[in-house]
Scaffold this motif. Structure first.
Motif, PDB file in Angstrom:
ATOM      1  N   ALA A 454     -21.599  -5.817  17.344  1.00 13.32           N
ATOM      2  CA  ALA A 454     -22.900  -6.300  17.816  1.00 13.32           C
ATOM      3  C   ALA A 454     -24.012  -6.037  16.803  1.00 13.32           C
ATOM      4  N   ASN A 455     -23.700  -6.246  15.521  1.00 12.59           N
ATOM      5  CA  ASN A 455     -24.682  -6.115  14.440  1.00 12.59           C
ATOM      6  C   ASN A 455     -25.307  -4.727  14.368  1.00 12.59           C
ATOM      7  N   THR A 456     -24.513  -3.712  14.696  1.00 11.52           N
ATOM      8  CA  THR A 456     -24.980  -2.331  14.596  1.00 11.52           C
ATOM      9  C   THR A 456     -24.264  -1.640  13.437  1.00 11.52           C
ATOM     10  N   TYR A 457     -24.716  -0.425  13.142  1.00 13.50           N
ATOM     11  CA  TYR A 457     -24.137   0.380  12.068  1.00 13.50           C
ATOM     12  C   TYR A 457     -24.057   1.820  12.548  1.00 13.50           C
ATOM     13  N   SER A 458     -22.998   2.511  12.136  1.00 24.10           N
ATOM     14  CA  SER A 458     -22.808   3.891  12.580  1.00 24.10           C
ATOM     15  C   SER A 458     -22.201   4.717  11.459  1.00 24.10           C
ATOM     16  N   THR A 459     -22.337   6.024  11.598  1.00 23.54           N
ATOM     17  CA  THR A 459     -21.776   6.971  10.646  1.00 23.54           C
ATOM     18  C   THR A 459     -20.546   7.613  11.256  1.00 23.54           C
ATOM     19  N   TYR A 460     -19.380   7.372  10.657  1.00 27.63           N
ATOM     20  CA  TYR A 460     -18.118   7.930  11.129  1.00 27.63           C
ATOM     21  C   TYR A 460     -17.522   8.826  10.051  1.00 27.63           C
ATOM     22  N   SER A 461     -16.619   9.698  10.482  1.00 32.88           N
ATOM     23  CA  SER A 461     -15.874  10.532   9.549  1.00 32.88           C
ATOM     24  C   SER A 461     -14.390  10.477   9.871  1.00 32.88           C
ATOM     25  N   GLY A 462     -13.566  10.576   8.854  1.00 32.62           N
ATOM     26  CA  GLY A 462     -12.120  10.578   9.045  1.00 32.62           C
ATOM     27  C   GLY A 462     -11.405  10.071   7.808  1.00 32.62           C
ATOM     28  N   THR A 463     -10.126  10.390   7.691  1.00 28.43           N
ATOM     29  CA  THR A 463      -9.335   9.753   6.639  1.00 28.43           C
ATOM     30  C   THR A 463      -9.254   8.256   6.912  1.00 28.43           C
ATOM     31  N   SER A 464      -9.573   7.864   8.154  1.00 32.77           N
ATOM     32  CA  SER A 464      -9.693   6.443   8.493  1.00 32.77           C
ATOM     33  C   SER A 464     -10.765   5.757   7.665  1.00 32.77           C
ATOM     34  N   MET A 465     -11.768   6.495   7.223  1.00 34.27           N
ATOM     35  CA  MET A 465     -12.820   5.937   6.384  1.00 34.27           C
ATOM     36  C   MET A 465     -12.444   6.018   4.904  1.00 34.27           C
ATOM     37  N   ALA A 466     -11.657   7.023   4.535  1.00 33.18           N
ATOM     38  CA  ALA A 466     -11.258   7.191   3.136  1.00 33.18           C
ATOM     39  C   ALA A 466     -10.294   6.101   2.688  1.00 33.18           C
ATOM     40  N   ALA A 467      -9.343   5.729   3.548  1.00 38.35           N
ATOM     41  CA  ALA A 467      -8.355   4.716   3.179  1.00 38.35           C
ATOM     42  C   ALA A 467      -9.001   3.376   2.829  1.00 38.35           C
ATOM     43  N   PRO A 468      -9.937   2.850   3.647  1.00 38.13           N
ATOM     44  CA  PRO A 468     -10.566   1.585   3.255  1.00 38.13           C
ATOM     45  C   PRO A 468     -11.428   1.674   2.006  1.00 38.13           C
ATOM     46  N   VAL A 469     -11.931   2.866   1.676  1.00 33.21           N
ATOM     47  CA  VAL A 469     -12.618   3.012   0.389  1.00 33.21           C
ATOM     48  C   VAL A 469     -11.642   2.688  -0.739  1.00 33.21           C
ATOM     49  N   VAL A 470     -10.437   3.236  -0.657  1.00 32.75           N
ATOM     50  CA  VAL A 470      -9.431   2.980  -1.691  1.00 32.75           C
ATOM     51  C   VAL A 470      -8.951   1.531  -1.634  1.00 32.75           C
ATOM     52  N   ALA A 471      -8.800   0.986  -0.418  1.00 32.89           N
ATOM     53  CA  ALA A 471      -8.430  -0.422  -0.304  1.00 32.89           C
ATOM     54  C   ALA A 471      -9.494  -1.307  -0.945  1.00 32.89           C
ATOM     55  N   GLY A 472     -10.758  -0.919  -0.790  1.00 34.10           N
ATOM     56  CA  GLY A 472     -11.841  -1.654  -1.428  1.00 34.10           C
ATOM     57  C   GLY A 472     -11.772  -1.589  -2.940  1.00 34.10           C
ATOM     58  N   VAL A 473     -11.470  -0.416  -3.470  1.00 35.96           N
ATOM     59  CA  VAL A 473     -11.298  -0.272  -4.922  1.00 35.96           C
ATOM     60  C   VAL A 473     -10.151  -1.147  -5.399  1.00 35.96           C
ATOM     61  N   ALA A 474      -9.040  -1.127  -4.674  1.00 37.67           N
ATOM     62  CA  ALA A 474      -7.893  -1.967  -5.040  1.00 37.67           C
ATOM     63  C   ALA A 474      -8.274  -3.441  -5.022  1.00 37.67           C
ATOM     64  N   ALA A 475      -9.085  -3.838  -4.038  1.00 34.48           N
ATOM     65  CA  ALA A 475      -9.512  -5.231  -3.940  1.00 34.48           C
ATOM     66  C   ALA A 475     -10.376  -5.631  -5.127  1.00 34.48           C
ATOM     67  N   VAL A 476     -11.272  -4.753  -5.551  1.00 30.50           N
ATOM     68  CA  VAL A 476     -12.100  -5.037  -6.729  1.00 30.50           C
ATOM     69  C   VAL A 476     -11.217  -5.208  -7.964  1.00 30.50           C
ATOM     70  N   LEU A 477     -10.279  -4.303  -8.144  1.00 27.69           N
ATOM     71  CA  LEU A 477      -9.391  -4.384  -9.306  1.00 27.69           C
ATOM     72  C   LEU A 477      -8.577  -5.668  -9.292  1.00 27.69           C
ATOM     73  N   LYS A 478      -8.030  -6.010  -8.133  1.00 29.94           N
ATOM     74  CA  LYS A 478      -7.226  -7.233  -8.027  1.00 29.94           C
ATOM     75  C   LYS A 478      -8.094  -8.468  -8.242  1.00 29.94           C
ATOM     76  N   SER A 479      -9.347  -8.404  -7.838  1.00 30.68           N
ATOM     77  CA  SER A 479     -10.253  -9.532  -7.985  1.00 30.68           C
ATOM     78  C   SER A 479     -10.623  -9.779  -9.438  1.00 30.68           C
ATOM     79  N   TYR A 480     -10.873  -8.721 -10.188  1.00 33.90           N
ATOM     80  CA  TYR A 480     -11.285  -8.864 -11.586  1.00 33.90           C
ATOM     81  C   TYR A 480     -10.112  -8.822 -12.567  1.00 33.90           C
ATOM     82  N   PHE A 481      -8.975  -8.314 -12.086  1.00 34.30           N
ATOM     83  CA  PHE A 481      -7.769  -8.258 -12.912  1.00 34.30           C
ATOM     84  C   PHE A 481      -6.600  -8.801 -12.083  1.00 34.30           C
ATOM     85  N   PRO A 482      -6.610 -10.099 -11.777  1.00 32.80           N
ATOM     86  CA  PRO A 482      -5.618 -10.666 -10.849  1.00 32.80           C
ATOM     87  C   PRO A 482      -4.180 -10.563 -11.336  1.00 32.80           C
ATOM     88  N   GLN A 483      -3.996 -10.307 -12.611  1.00 33.23           N
ATOM     89  CA  GLN A 483      -2.638 -10.184 -13.143  1.00 33.23           C
ATOM     90  C   GLN A 483      -1.971  -8.857 -12.782  1.00 33.23           C
TER      91      GLN A 483
END
Length: 541
Positions: A454-483
């Motif tokens: 509902a267009n809100t934002y919240s502050t959460y803690s957990g390894t649940s938040m750490a994993a998508p940080v790494v998934a995001g890094v992987a996505a950036v790398l794959k996007s700029y280095f698709p090979q």
């Protein structure tokens, strides 16, 4: 989490949901605090992932390629202002026509799939824990039985039942105590807040009112302690505090009455045969589900629109897209659903899969292993949260694990622990699982600000938040280095992790250890260093 006895008012929180920590580092603006994971240790004094620095210095003049990241979770709010533009939409499926247009076995799966729903559109919100299901399945057969009198096959099941029963009874006892504390705290705070509202003659008791009362109403001395409490716990008003406390109370009550109740079974709502592990096609196309808070938060961490002035920035930007696959309820996901979710994501083009879930028992682990091997064969990187139990997973099990049943490491999986924004003994999140052999690296996972429904934002803690940080890094790398292949992405991320030798509290203890001993890499993921390494790896020689 239990309330501190010294506080006159109680704030209760759930790991991976509401954060309790009020952290501080080098002086920063509120905006910097909200997006601390993107900052840099040298420039900002914060052990973030240096995302801003990477975009500014290394990626500014490059063109990214499309990448698809699947989020296997509780669901994603498809209308969120920071997410709707980047959510995956299948071009080969026509919405709401009741047909399987692309003949993949899933009807109307335009925006992903929900393995926790029925054909009639109903959805499971709360499930049992796996240990509860094991107790329910085997209690009649094994309660009071003598192990030595059982067949070898039944002895294996008996041992699993005994372990599950012990865990179930321990969890139920702890949750009943937690529920009692929450009930008392809610009742006490409701009474105290109402009494102070009457004393101050106000309808809303917020920090502004309390700050004024500290000066103008010396006859209400508790205004000062309540003001300090709200500031310390980041609540703007007592109404907000009671709302959070009520949510925690509801969660705890659901744990007692449903997740830890062997008689509770919501699965008939789905309509599948839980014993048929090869079954696919069950569920419904509602990839948002009844409570998409967790999944929406994870999706925002990965790829929430950057630089639009709304809420929070994701790690990845540009043409990265996010697919929602729902298999994670409040309670424990089923191995069958996890395996099907992985295969669905792979078959529909995901190059990276983010998995922020876990449990203590996995009776059908072989099924999940096979799905992970399938992802490996298709070149898909899996990123999994290490877990929030302060466990050494070299010694204790957490599922999905980083190893197959045969003990072999899962080559295409990254397992991620959670770190904080303090380069002090608190650098390691107190709740995070760890393991020098079974956790690959750490990533920001404490007080992470991101999108919620509902267009809100919240502050959460957990390894649940750490994993998508790494998934995001992987996505950036794959996007700029698709090979880069999935295995190369993992190699780059691990080899570029910034090592820390800070003396930190081993999670769950007050024992000081070298941070570098808590994972394979001894480091925290870093986008800036990862891009530099990827540049070197892909340079034409």
């Amino acid at each position: 989490m239990l309330p501190a006895a010294s506080l006159p008012f109680s704030r209760l929180a759930l790991l991976g949901l509401l954060s309790l920590a009020a952290l501080s580092a080098r002086a920063q603006t509120p905006e910097q605090v909200r997006r601390w994971q993107h900052l840099d240790l040298q420039a900002d004094g914060v052990p973030g992932i240096s995302a801003d620095k990477a975009y500014r210095e290394l990626l500014a003049n490059r063109k990214p390629a499309p990448v698809l990241v699947a989020v296997i979770d509780s669901g994603i709010d498809s209308t969120h202002q920071d997410l709707k533009a980047l959510l995956w939409r299948k071009p080969t499926e026509v919405a709401d026509n009741g047909l399987d247009d692309d003949h993949n076995g899933y009807v109307d799966d335009v925006r992903g799939w929900n393995f926790l729903g029925g054909k009639d559109g109903q959805n499971i919100a709360v499930e049992t824990l796996e240990q509860t299901r094991i107790v329910a399945q085997y209690r009649a057969q094994f309660e009071g039985a003598k192990r030595k009198k059982l067949s070898p096959e039944d002895q294996v099941k008996f041992d699993q039942y005994e372990r599950a029963k012990k865990s179930f009874e321990k969890d139920l006892d702890a949750e009943n105590k937690q529920l009692a504390v929450l009930k008392e705290a809610f009742a006490s705070n409701t009474f105290s807040f109402a009494k102070m509202k009457t004393a101050l003659n106000v309808a809303v008791l917020d920090t502004a009112v309390l700050r004024q009362a500290m000066v103008s109403r010396p006859d209400v001395p508790s205004a000062k302690s309540l003001y300090a409490y709200l500031r310390r716990t980041h609540f703007g008003s007592t109404d907000e505090e009671l709302k959070a406390l009520d949510e925690a109370l509801t969660h705890s009550r659901n744990r007692v009455e449903k997740s830890l109740n062997p008689a509770y079974n919501p699965r008939p709502l789905v309509g599948d045969d839980v014993n048929n592990l090869t079954e696919t096609g069950y569920g419904n196309p509602d990839s948002q589900g009844p409570d998409a808070s967790h999944g929406t938060h994870c999706a925002g961490i990965i790829a929430g629109v950057r630089g639009n002035g709304l809420g929070a920035d994701g790690v990845a930007g540009g043409p990265v897209r996010v697919m929602s696959v729902r298999s994670t309820p409040s309670g424990d996901e089923r191995d069958k659903d996890v395996a099907n979710a992985i295969r669905y994501a792979v078959d529909n083009g995901a190059q990276i899969i983010s998995m922020s879930f876990g449990k203590d028992f996995s009776p059908d682990k072989a099924l999940v292993d096979a799905a992970m091997q399938y992802a490996d064969q298709k070149g898909v990187l899996l990123v999994h949260a290490a877990g929030n139990s302060s466990l050494d997973t070299d010694r204790e099990q957490n599922f999905p694990s980083s190893r197959y049943l045969n003990g072999q490491d899962i080559a295409n999986e990254l397992t991620v622990g959670a770190s904080s924004r303090l380069n002090t003994p608190a650098l390691t999140a107190t709740f995070s699982n760890y393991g020098q052999q079974t956790v690959d690296l750490f990533a920001p996972g404490v007080d992470i600000y991101s999108s919620t429904p509902a267009n809100t934002y919240s502050t959460y803690s957990g390894t649940s938040m750490a994993a998508p940080v790494v998934a995001g890094v992987a996505a950036v790398l794959k996007s700029y280095f698709p090979q880069l292949t999935a295995l190369q992405l993992k190699q780059v991320i691990m080899q570029s992790a910034v090592p820390y030798h800070t003396r930190v509290y081993k999670p769950g203890t007050k024992q000081l250890v070298d941070f570098a001993t808590l994972s394979k890499t001894g480091g925290i993921v870093n986008l800036y260093e990862a891009v530099k390494l990827a540049d070197r790896m892909t340079a034409v020689k």
